[in-house]
Design a protein around this motif. Structure first.
Motif, PDB file in Angstrom:
ATOM      1  N   TYR A 255      44.369  62.696  12.520  1.00  0.00           N
ATOM      2  CA  TYR A 255      43.435  62.889  11.404  1.00  0.00           C
ATOM      3  C   TYR A 255      42.906  61.549  10.909  1.00  0.00           C
ATOM      4  O   TYR A 255      43.668  60.601  10.684  1.00  0.00           O
ATOM      5  CB  TYR A 255      44.132  63.627  10.249  1.00  0.00           C
ATOM      6  N   ASN A 273      35.532  63.984   8.697  1.00  0.00           N
ATOM      7  CA  ASN A 273      36.915  63.881   9.169  1.00  0.00           C
ATOM      8  C   ASN A 273      37.024  64.537  10.537  1.00  0.00           C
ATOM      9  O   ASN A 273      36.190  65.374  10.916  1.00  0.00           O
ATOM     10  CB  ASN A 273      37.899  64.490   8.168  1.00  0.00           C
ATOM     11  N   HIS A 283      33.777  67.178  10.429  1.00  0.00           N
ATOM     12  CA  HIS A 283      33.565  67.967   9.215  1.00  0.00           C
ATOM     13  C   HIS A 283      33.047  67.053   8.104  1.00  0.00           C
ATOM     14  O   HIS A 283      33.666  66.032   7.797  1.00  0.00           O
ATOM     15  CB  HIS A 283      34.881  68.619   8.771  1.00  0.00           C
ATOM     16  N   MET A 285      32.229  65.471   4.451  1.00  0.00           N
ATOM     17  CA  MET A 285      33.109  65.323   3.285  1.00  0.00           C
ATOM     18  C   MET A 285      32.432  64.623   2.109  1.00  0.00           C
ATOM     19  O   MET A 285      33.069  63.915   1.349  1.00  0.00           O
ATOM     20  CB  MET A 285      34.361  64.536   3.670  1.00  0.00           C
ATOM     21  N   PHE A 295      37.836  65.539  -1.827  1.00  0.00           N
ATOM     22  CA  PHE A 295      37.919  66.787  -1.072  1.00  0.00           C
ATOM     23  C   PHE A 295      39.175  66.836  -0.208  1.00  0.00           C
ATOM     24  O   PHE A 295      39.725  67.917   0.034  1.00  0.00           O
ATOM     25  CB  PHE A 295      36.657  66.985  -0.231  1.00  0.00           C
ATOM     26  N   TYR A 296      39.639  65.705   0.225  1.00  0.00           N
ATOM     27  CA  TYR A 296      40.923  65.643   0.927  1.00  0.00           C
ATOM     28  C   TYR A 296      42.038  66.107  -0.007  1.00  0.00           C
ATOM     29  O   TYR A 296      42.931  66.871   0.400  1.00  0.00           O
ATOM     30  CB  TYR A 296      41.185  64.214   1.403  1.00  0.00           C
ATOM     31  N   GLU A 298      41.700  68.100  -2.586  1.00  0.00           N
ATOM     32  CA  GLU A 298      41.545  69.540  -2.819  1.00  0.00           C
ATOM     33  C   GLU A 298      42.177  70.340  -1.680  1.00  0.00           C
ATOM     34  O   GLU A 298      42.847  71.353  -1.907  1.00  0.00           O
ATOM     35  CB  GLU A 298      40.054  69.894  -2.952  1.00  0.00           C
ATOM     36  N   ASP A 299      41.969  69.872  -0.451  1.00  0.00           N
ATOM     37  CA  ASP A 299      42.579  70.556   0.696  1.00  0.00           C
ATOM     38  C   ASP A 299      44.099  70.399   0.690  1.00  0.00           C
ATOM     39  O   ASP A 299      44.836  71.298   1.101  1.00  0.00           O
ATOM     40  CB  ASP A 299      42.016  69.994   2.008  1.00  0.00           C
ATOM     41  N   LYS A 301      46.016  70.281  -1.857  1.00  0.00           N
ATOM     42  CA  LYS A 301      46.608  71.210  -2.829  1.00  0.00           C
ATOM     43  C   LYS A 301      46.948  72.548  -2.175  1.00  0.00           C
ATOM     44  O   LYS A 301      47.921  73.222  -2.543  1.00  0.00           O
ATOM     45  CB  LYS A 301      45.635  71.444  -3.984  1.00  0.00           C
ATOM     46  N   LYS A 302      46.125  72.930  -1.171  1.00  0.00           N
ATOM     47  CA  LYS A 302      46.319  74.222  -0.504  1.00  0.00           C
ATOM     48  C   LYS A 302      47.428  74.169   0.545  1.00  0.00           C
ATOM     49  O   LYS A 302      47.897  75.207   1.005  1.00  0.00           O
ATOM     50  CB  LYS A 302      45.023  74.660   0.174  1.00  0.00           C
ATOM     51  N   SER A 303      47.814  72.955   0.932  1.00  0.00           N
ATOM     52  CA  SER A 303      48.803  72.827   2.005  1.00  0.00           C
ATOM     53  C   SER A 303      50.215  73.170   1.565  1.00  0.00           C
ATOM     54  O   SER A 303      51.058  73.544   2.373  1.00  0.00           O
ATOM     55  CB  SER A 303      48.794  71.401   2.561  1.00  0.00           C
ATOM     56  N   LYS A 332      30.069  67.811  -2.694  1.00  0.00           N
ATOM     57  CA  LYS A 332      30.334  67.915  -1.257  1.00  0.00           C
ATOM     58  C   LYS A 332      29.043  67.814  -0.451  1.00  0.00           C
ATOM     59  O   LYS A 332      29.045  67.324   0.676  1.00  0.00           O
ATOM     60  CB  LYS A 332      31.048  69.236  -0.943  1.00  0.00           C
TER      61      LYS A 332
END
Length: 473
Positions: A255, A273, A283, A285, A295-296, A298-299, A301-303, A332
């Motif tokens: 990554y 990314n 993608h 960003m 935005f990294y 934010e993503d 937080k979902k992990s 974004k």
């Protein structure tokens, strides 16, 4: 004379390789190396400077005349005068006995002890040994055209040059072939406030590290080899030349985040990314690095990673506060990104879309490849998985019409076609076509006046590396 030689032998400095013939006047050099005293310096150390003596030349006489006139005063006739040269070799010392002043005669008639003679012989031997390499060293210096003092000055100048933003930007432009936007330097200052002792690891708690051109700001290139290939510094396996990596993340997936620009002379339109160990898809960003990191987060937080979650709020709060102070857009998708979408001539394997000059009236600038993306991807996969030379030759022959068609497109000024083919080879990851990608990209970038991207493509395809340890340091 004795005292000077004793001082030379007792001197703890290293002997200069040039010996007595050293031409260096630099105080740094003279302070580091010792030099054997020359004959003139040695003699001057023990007596007053020698005066030029005017001598009268006598007319030739017979042996009897010489004996009878041995006690007579020299005549002051109008005979030509000679001036004695002080720099005389050892072989001329006997003949000099008749042409020296009284003070010289007195000094030269002193008894020289065996110890003095041995010292002089040792010094002479050392001097001869040191001077064996003089001519070779002089030739080497002529080739390099840089003296030791110049090298020290250059090193000091380089370190001084990297202490201010202007010179850092110049260094990046020279070695990475692109200018970095203002938000790049603003983000470095933001990270310095978070971790002053090591800004590159300011985002380590959330799994990101500052790399690429940020290493210049960190002073990591002061000791880099002159021939280091900066163009492959943190360049991942599937990166097109338009992508400049500035942040690295999870090493297991490859990554990374980087700026993407359509021309080397323009500011990046956005950041992207990619997970290089998975695929070549890019993608978007946001239009600046603050938006990309936001935005990294934010993503992230979902992990559900509990070790990183505790740091997300603190870092994101500080980042938003800094962006607000600098009036930086964290959206974004920005108007400039929307405007770029309208210029895309084709969707490539990396999904980012190719933008090249295209005239809709003449339809010049781009034409579609001989195979669509799906069929071309299948052919690349077969070629990559070939187990025998026969299989490889078979699939290469199937690919040949595609390569020929792209070459014809280049000849007819549809430069985007060759770039699309090069991009697709890189994005897919098929390695046996590295040379083809390099050739098509270099030629078409040059014809589009994007030479810097051509140089990056050639360097990358020549040393295309897998994995996530991609620093040249």
């Amino acid at each position: 004379m004795d005292s000077l030689y004793e001082k030379y032998q007792k001197d703890i400095r290293m002997p200069c390789k040039y010996g007595a013939k050293c031409y260096q006047k630099n105080p740094v050099h003279c302070g580091k190396y010792k030099h054997p005293p020359t004959k003139n310096k040695a003699s001057q150390g023990d007596r007053q400077p020698r005066k030029k003596i005017k001598l009268q030349v006598k007319a030739p006489t017979t042996q009897n005349d010489s004996d009878s006139d041995s006690n007579a005063e020299p005549s002051n006739s109008n005979l030509p005068e000679k001036v004695v040269n002080n720099d005389v070799s050892e072989s001329d010392e006997d003949s000099m006995n008749n042409y020296v002043s009284e003070s010289d005669e007195e000094a030269m008639n002193k008894d020289v002890s065996d110890e003095d003679t041995n010292k002089m012989n040792m010094l002479k031997s050392d001097e001869e040994t040191e001077n064996k390499y003089t001519s070779e060293l002089n030739e080497e210096n002529k080739k390099n055209d840089v003296s030791e003092s110049d090298e020290e000055t250059d090193e000091a100048s380089m370190k001084t040059a990297l202490l201010n933003d202007k010179n850092e930007a110049t260094f990046i432009k020279k070695h990475f072939l692109t200018d970095m936007p203002q938000d790049f330097y603003q983000f470095w200052d933001f990270c310095r406030n978070i971790k002053p002792e090591n800004p590159r690891e300011a985002l380590k708690p959330i799994g990101l590290f500052l790399v690429g051109p940020f290493d210049v700001l960190a002073g990591k290139f002061w000791d880099a080899e002159p021939d280091s290939d900066f163009l492959i510094h943190w360049r991942y396996f599937r990166d097109p030349p338009e992508l400049q990596t500035v942040l690295k993340g999870d090493a297991s997936t490859g990554y990374h985040i980087g700026y993407f620009r359509d021309s080397p002379d323009e500011n990046p339109v956005f950041l992207v990314n990619n997970q290089a160990n998975k695929d070549g898809i890019l993608h978007q960003m946001g239009s600046n690095i603050f938006a990309a990191v936001n935005f990294y987060l934010e993503d992230l937080k979902k992990s559900g990673d509990p070790f990183k979650k505790m740091y997300i709020g603190k870092i994101q709060s500080a980042l938003k506060s800094e962006a607000d102070k600098l009036k930086i857009d964290l959206s974004k998708k920005t108007p400039s990104m929307v405007a770029r979408e309208k210029k895309i001539v084709t969707r490539t394997f990396n999904k980012i879309g190719l933008v090249v000059p295209y005239d809709k009236k003449t339809e010049q600038g781009y034409r579609a490849l001989a195979l669509n993306n799906k069929d071309l991807n299948t052919l690349f996969t077969k070629l990559q998985n070939s187990k025998t030379e026969e299989e490889k030759e078979k699939y290469l022959s199937e690919l040949q019409p595609v390569l020929t068609y792209a070459s014809i497109a280049t000849d007819e000024c549809d430069f985007g076609t060759g770039i699309e083919l090069g991009w697709n080879i890189i994005s897919h990851g098929v390695e046996c076509l590295n040379f083809s990608a390099s050739r098509f990209l270099k030629l078409n970038y040059e014809l589009l006046k994007r030479e810097a991207f051509g140089q990056i493509a050639v360097a990358h395809m020549k040393n295309r590396r897998k994995g996530s340890n991609l620093s040249i340091l």
